[in-house]
Design a protein around this motif. Sequence first.
Motif, PDB file in Angstrom:
ATOM      1  N   UNK A  98       0.853  -1.188   0.000  1.00 50.49           N
ATOM      2  CA  UNK A  98       0.000   0.000   0.000  1.00 50.49           C
ATOM      3  C   UNK A  98       0.887   1.236   0.000  1.00 50.49           C
ATOM      4  N   UNK A  99       0.519   2.228  -0.785  1.00 53.74           N
ATOM      5  CA  UNK A  99       1.155   3.546  -0.765  1.00 53.74           C
ATOM      6  C   UNK A  99       0.034   4.559  -0.700  1.00 53.74           C
ATOM      7  N   UNK A 100      -0.163   5.144   0.487  1.00 54.86           N
ATOM      8  CA  UNK A 100      -1.318   6.022   0.663  1.00 54.86           C
ATOM      9  C   UNK A 100      -2.586   5.213   0.479  1.00 54.86           C
ATOM     10  N   UNK A 101      -3.437   5.649  -0.414  1.00 55.23           N
ATOM     11  CA  UNK A 101      -4.698   4.943  -0.670  1.00 55.23           C
ATOM     12  C   UNK A 101      -4.598   3.965  -1.857  1.00 55.23           C
ATOM     13  N   UNK A 102      -3.429   3.890  -2.478  1.00 55.96           N
ATOM     14  CA  UNK A 102      -3.246   2.985  -3.612  1.00 55.96           C
ATOM     15  C   UNK A 102      -2.802   1.603  -3.141  1.00 55.96           C
ATOM     16  N   UNK A 103      -3.279   0.584  -3.861  1.00 58.65           N
ATOM     17  CA  UNK A 103      -2.954  -0.808  -3.540  1.00 58.65           C
ATOM     18  C   UNK A 103      -2.201  -1.400  -4.726  1.00 58.65           C
ATOM     19  N   UNK A 104      -1.132  -2.155  -4.419  1.00 53.17           N
ATOM     20  CA  UNK A 104      -0.287  -2.749  -5.449  1.00 53.17           C
ATOM     21  C   UNK A 104      -0.164  -4.250  -5.218  1.00 53.17           C
ATOM     22  N   UNK A 105      -0.106  -5.002  -6.300  1.00 57.42           N
ATOM     23  CA  UNK A 105       0.228  -6.427  -6.250  1.00 57.42           C
ATOM     24  C   UNK A 105       1.449  -6.603  -7.135  1.00 57.42           C
ATOM     25  N   UNK A 106       2.524  -7.089  -6.531  1.00 56.39           N
ATOM     26  CA  UNK A 106       3.806  -7.256  -7.241  1.00 56.39           C
ATOM     27  C   UNK A 106       4.251  -5.960  -7.910  1.00 56.39           C
ATOM     28  N   UNK A 107       4.018  -4.829  -7.225  1.00 55.84           N
ATOM     29  CA  UNK A 107       4.464  -3.535  -7.729  1.00 55.84           C
ATOM     30  C   UNK A 107       3.540  -2.890  -8.737  1.00 55.84           C
ATOM     31  N   UNK A 108       2.474  -3.558  -9.153  1.00 55.48           N
ATOM     32  CA  UNK A 108       1.538  -3.005 -10.129  1.00 55.48           C
ATOM     33  C   UNK A 108       0.291  -2.493  -9.410  1.00 55.48           C
ATOM     34  N   UNK A 109      -0.059  -1.236  -9.669  1.00 59.31           N
ATOM     35  CA  UNK A 109      -1.248  -0.667  -9.032  1.00 59.31           C
ATOM     36  C   UNK A 109      -2.498  -1.384  -9.535  1.00 59.31           C
ATOM     37  N   UNK A 110      -3.288  -1.868  -8.582  1.00 59.80           N
ATOM     38  CA  UNK A 110      -4.509  -2.590  -8.962  1.00 59.80           C
ATOM     39  C   UNK A 110      -5.779  -1.912  -8.477  1.00 59.80           C
ATOM     40  N   UNK A 111      -5.665  -1.014  -7.487  1.00 63.04           N
ATOM     41  CA  UNK A 111      -6.869  -0.393  -6.943  1.00 63.04           C
ATOM     42  C   UNK A 111      -6.520   0.816  -6.092  1.00 63.04           C
ATOM     43  N   UNK A 112      -7.546   1.570  -5.778  1.00 63.30           N
ATOM     44  CA  UNK A 112      -7.454   2.676  -4.833  1.00 63.30           C
ATOM     45  C   UNK A 112      -8.508   2.447  -3.758  1.00 63.30           C
ATOM     46  N   UNK A 113      -8.107   2.639  -2.515  1.00 64.07           N
ATOM     47  CA  UNK A 113      -9.027   2.439  -1.394  1.00 64.07           C
ATOM     48  C   UNK A 113      -9.841   3.698  -1.122  1.00 64.07           C
ATOM     49  N   UNK A 114     -10.936   3.517  -0.422  1.00 67.59           N
ATOM     50  CA  UNK A 114     -11.742   4.623   0.083  1.00 67.59           C
ATOM     51  C   UNK A 114     -11.521   4.736   1.585  1.00 67.59           C
ATOM     52  N   UNK A 115     -11.798   5.899   2.145  1.00 65.58           N
ATOM     53  CA  UNK A 115     -11.630   6.098   3.586  1.00 65.58           C
ATOM     54  C   UNK A 115     -12.847   5.635   4.382  1.00 65.58           C
ATOM     55  N   UNK A 116     -14.053   5.779   3.779  1.00 70.46           N
ATOM     56  CA  UNK A 116     -15.284   5.423   4.481  1.00 70.46           C
ATOM     57  C   UNK A 116     -16.253   4.723   3.535  1.00 70.46           C
ATOM     58  N   UNK A 117     -17.205   3.984   4.117  1.00 66.73           N
ATOM     59  CA  UNK A 117     -18.254   3.323   3.325  1.00 66.73           C
ATOM     60  C   UNK A 117     -19.303   4.348   2.922  1.00 66.73           C
ATOM     61  N   UNK A 118     -20.274   3.928   2.144  1.00 62.07           N
ATOM     62  CA  UNK A 118     -21.362   4.830   1.737  1.00 62.07           C
ATOM     63  C   UNK A 118     -22.183   5.302   2.926  1.00 62.07           C
ATOM     64  N   UNK A 119     -22.099   4.580   4.052  1.00 61.87           N
ATOM     65  CA  UNK A 119     -22.798   4.986   5.277  1.00 61.87           C
ATOM     66  C   UNK A 119     -21.903   5.808   6.205  1.00 61.87           C
ATOM     67  N   UNK A 120     -20.681   6.117   5.752  1.00 61.75           N
ATOM     68  CA  UNK A 120     -19.763   6.929   6.542  1.00 61.75           C
ATOM     69  C   UNK A 120     -18.960   6.164   7.578  1.00 61.75           C
ATOM     70  N   UNK A 121     -18.959   4.839   7.512  1.00 63.11           N
ATOM     71  CA  UNK A 121     -18.197   4.021   8.459  1.00 63.11           C
ATOM     72  C   UNK A 121     -16.744   3.950   7.989  1.00 63.11           C
ATOM     73  N   UNK A 122     -15.783   4.226   8.867  1.00 67.26           N
ATOM     74  CA  UNK A 122     -14.376   4.171   8.462  1.00 67.26           C
ATOM     75  C   UNK A 122     -13.975   2.760   7.994  1.00 67.26           C
ATOM     76  N   UNK A 123     -13.177   2.727   6.931  1.00 67.12           N
ATOM     77  CA  UNK A 123     -12.661   1.472   6.383  1.00 67.12           C
ATOM     78  C   UNK A 123     -11.198   1.313   6.787  1.00 67.12           C
ATOM     79  N   UNK A 124     -10.827   0.112   7.196  1.00 67.64           N
ATOM     80  CA  UNK A 124      -9.432  -0.151   7.532  1.00 67.64           C
ATOM     81  C   UNK A 124      -8.729  -0.743   6.320  1.00 67.64           C
ATOM     82  N   UNK A 125      -7.436  -0.497   6.256  1.00 65.16           N
ATOM     83  CA  UNK A 125      -6.612  -0.993   5.159  1.00 65.16           C
ATOM     84  C   UNK A 125      -6.569  -2.522   5.181  1.00 65.16           C
ATOM     85  N   UNK A 126      -6.606  -3.113   4.014  1.00 63.80           N
ATOM     86  CA  UNK A 126      -6.514  -4.568   3.888  1.00 63.80           C
ATOM     87  C   UNK A 126      -5.103  -5.058   4.140  1.00 63.80           C
ATOM     88  N   UNK A 127      -4.897  -6.360   4.023  1.00 62.07           N
ATOM     89  CA  UNK A 127      -3.598  -6.943   4.340  1.00 62.07           C
ATOM     90  C   UNK A 127      -2.505  -6.518   3.365  1.00 62.07           C
TER      91      UNK A 127
END
Length: 169
Positions: A98-127
């Motif tokens: 993870x770099x900030x909100x970006x997620x990488x697999x084997x150095x390739x960016x695959x996704x961007x995380x969000x800070x909260x759900x649609x209901x405003x619940x904070x999301x924790x970073x994945x593994x």
Amino acid sequence: MKRPSIHWRRPLILCALCALPLAWAPLDAFSKDHALLLNASPSLPNWAFWLDKRAPIERGSLVFFEPPPSALIETHFGSDPQMFGKRVLGLPGDVVSHEGMDVFVNGEKIATRLAVTRLGIPLTRGPAGTIPANCYYTGTDHPRGLDSRYGAIGFVCAGQILGSGRAIL
């Protein structure tokens, strides 16, 4: 048209009754390993999928799994959530970072995380780190998809996976 004599009716009925279990067994075995699934979520673009419980899982495969129990999942999906369907983005041995909100697999960016759900619940970073044996990193193109980007899902491991599927509609 002439009806079969009574002499032939009884053996025909007995043969049909004996053949029914023989025909039923392969259909029953097939149904235990396959299913038609309907999608109720916008996280995947298709609305119908064919599930094969014995299909190999590879990068890009669509897997269906039981989400792990968590307060976040219960809040958004109820106490008995339906199975989730996601693409396999990382395989055992791949490295997730993870770099900030970006997620990488084997150095390739695959996704961007969000800070909260649609209901405003904070999301924790994945593994992060090496994906363990019999586990996968899953995701979707949908920006609000709840997948391995977040701690509530994490790696999806063999015991959770119901099978691999393919979109049919």
